[in-house]
Design a protein around this motif. Structure first.
Motif: not given
Lengths: 186, 433
Positions: B225, B195, B197, B175, B190, B177, B169-171, B159
């Motif tokens: 998300q 992700v 958010v 992922s 993306l 981005l 933002l958590e990936l 994140r």
């Protein structure tokens, strides 16, 4: 009996494999594509529900065909067809039985698949002409009016389309197979 | 050809002719052979042309001027689509964007490589497991401001926070981005993965956006998300609301949708085989729920736009899969006695337990009594291979004011199955039964 019996799937699959041949059979009796489709569907519903009644997988086609014949004749009777028409329909049902066995019914499906590929190359107007003439049974006069062509032009285009599609079909499955199924080119 | 057979084909026999033909058929094998061959030819031309025409109508591929089609029938998902790597923007898109901008409207996405813009200061999470920054020039950094063109690559779940605002933002692991623009807020695309958010309300004149190839979500101030799953874009909103536009195959934006908390939207050229059941929502195909789906997927139950009936085993994450014996169903208004034709595209993939029988099928049932359905028709059940989409036709004649179309898996195996572009249209011909 276990409804998940693998035999059920085999029987249902076998019945569906003959769909096109069964449709031919129903159409010959009924002379109407939509009703023929319904009659074949009715037969498939019986197959799905009463597959246990079919004791021999090799007998699926005659079993379903018999259902189609009975149902088609019922439809004709319910429409009040004359005795003469009913007699002719019965005779034609027997003619189809003798002329379209399980192998040929199966082959009809393969021919249809091959023809579908051939038809992908047709433009929309040609396809409309084929659907109008063969599926909707519209007259050449009607088709000529709808496509702003002369009647003779419609006949000519239909004839050329038939020849072209037969040739394409022959290239895909072999001329002999086509001749066996559809007869020789006149 | 025998003239009587010819006239029979043209429906031009009176009673006497019918009897004459009947006698001829009883006695002459060559006439019998002619009749069978003629019927088979009629069937091939009629049924095949009708099927090909219906398939073209279903996928909307035909051209009004009669342009020839490609050699093989194609599923809508295989129509011309932008690839992930392309950068070309169709001129209608640019023109539309220009017009909208001139009108002071919010334009959702700019997909071409953005020009250099203000940096976006970020702060990695205290865990120190933030994603790697892959710079536009190929360099890699663990921390530092993001610039347009930089890509965040999360080998592990991680994140990061946007330092000037309370946005996190958590990936998910795997992922990717990319920051497209940071001049007027932030605009990410993306490229892969998921992700989550947690977005702060954006200041006036600024926007936060997450885009995919299939749509763009615009932050209103919320937690949501965006996920790319099997080529599908799924937006689910936890709090607040998010504006969402789906894209069609030419990247034209569909109508804006405001997705509220607790709801989801799924967009894709191919509909997913399942839906996230914790939220209600709708599905978009090629940019718009109404496009391509016709009478399918209208609101029915709490699940929103589609009913999923999990009568069999369902497993795996937040997605329903048509494994075991669950089914998708849709109730449609019908007119008794009218004939309809249902066309569906079905496929099987990701087999986890191979089947020994069964497959996917569509069937139509009468809806007069919901608990006592009467089967009207069943489609070809031979959809059992993973060789791509199969088009299945299912004609039926309605017997009541409503019917249900059901897509179901019936099998002893376990696999994912999908249905797409299901349409139910009345057939022109008058029913005569």
């Amino acid at each position: 009996m276990d409804p998940d019996d693998p035999r059920r799937d085999a029987i249902v699959k076998a019945a569906f494999r003959y769909r096109e041949g069964l449709l031919c059979h129903a159409y010959a009796i009924l002379r109407d594509w939509n009703t023929a489709e319904d009659v074949v569907q009715d037969a498939f519903l019986v197959v799905v529900r009463k597959w246990q009644d079919c004791h021999d997988i090799t007998g699926v086609f005659p079993w379903v065909r018999q259902m189609v014949t009975f149902r088609a004749m019922d439809v004709l009777r319910s429409r009040g067809r004359t005795r003469g028409n009913l007699a002719l329909a019965e005779t034609i049902g027997r003619v189809m039985e003798s002329g379209l066995d399980a192998d040929e019914a199966d082959a009809q499906g393969r021919l249809k698949d091959a023809l579908a590929t051939c038809m992908q190359d047709l433009d929309r107007r040609s396809l409309d002409l084929l659907v109008g003439f063969y599926w909707q049974r519209r007259s050449c006069d009607e088709l000529a009016a709808s496509q702003s062509r002369t009647v003779n032009a419609v006949r000519l285009v239909l004839s050329r389309l038939r020849t072209r599609l037969r040739d394409c079909l022959g290239q895909r499955v072999g001329d002999e197979v086509v001749a066996t199924a559809l007869g020789r080119e006149p | 050809m025998n003239p009587l057979v010819e006239r029979w084909l043209e429906h031009d026999l009176d009673e006497a002719d019918s009897e004459a033909l009947r006698l001829l058929l009883e006695t002459d094998p060559s006439v019998r052979a002619e009749l069978v061959a003629a019927v088979r030819e009629r069937h091939l031309f009629a049924a095949t042309a009708h099927q090909v025409q219906a398939a073209r109508d279903t996928v909307g591929m035909e051209e009004a001027d009669g342009t020839a089609l490609p050699a093989e029938p194609r599923h809508p998902s295989r129509r011309k689509r932008p690839s992930h790597g392309r950068r070309a923007i169709p001129w209608p898109w640019l023109a539309g964007a220009a017009v909208a901008a001139a009108a002071g409207l919010v334009i959702m996405l700019r997909w071409s490589p953005a020009p250099p813009s203000d940096a976006l200061p970020i702060a990695a999470d205290a865990t120190g497991q933030g994603p790697t920054i892959v710079r536009a020039d190929g360099g890699r950094d663990a921390v530092g401001p993001l610039r347009a063109g930089d890509e965040l690559v999360a080998e592990r779940a991680g994140r990061l926070a946007l330092r000037d605002e309370a946005t996190v933002l958590e990936l998910a692991a795997g992922s990717r981005l990319r920051l497209d623009d940071a001049a007027q807020g932030w605009s990410f695309s993306l490229r892969q993965g998921t992700v989550d958010v947690q977005a702060a309300p954006q200041r006036a004149g600024r926007q936060g956006r997450i885009a995919t190839d299939l749509g763009v979500a615009t932050v209103v101030g919320t937690r949501f998300q965006v996920a790319l799953v099997d080529g599908i874009t799924r937006l689910s909103v936890g709090e607040g609301s998010v504006r969402f536009h789906g894209f069609d195959q030419d990247r034209q934006a569909g109508p804006e949708r405001l997705v509220e908390a607790g709801r989801f939207t799924v967009a894709g050229p191919v509909l997913p085989e399942g839906i996230w059941t914790q939220h209600t929502g709708e599905r978009l195909l090629n940019g718009d729920a109404a496009q391509g789906l016709r009478h399918w997927y209208v609101a029915k139950t709490d699940l929103g736009s589609i009913a999923v009936v999990p009568t069999g085993g369902v497993e795996g994450g937040p997605w329903w899969r048509m494994e075991g014996a669950p089914r998708l169903e849709q109730r449609i208004p019908t007119v008794a006695g009218v004939r309809y034709r249902c066309t569906a595209h079905l496929r099987i993939d990701r087999i986890t337990v191979p089947r020994t029988w069964g497959g996917v099928r569509i069937l139509a049932v009468d809806d007069r009594q919901a608990d006592r359905w009467r089967e009207l028709a069943v489609g070809d059940p031979l959809i059992m291979t993973t060789d791509g989409w199969r088009t299945v036709e299912l004609p039926f004649t309605a017997v009541g004011a409503a019917s249900r179309i059901i897509v179901e898996v019936f099998s002893d195996g376990r696999y994912a199955a999908g249905a797409d572009a299901v349409s139910v249209v009345p057939v022109d011909a008058e029913p005569d039964r």
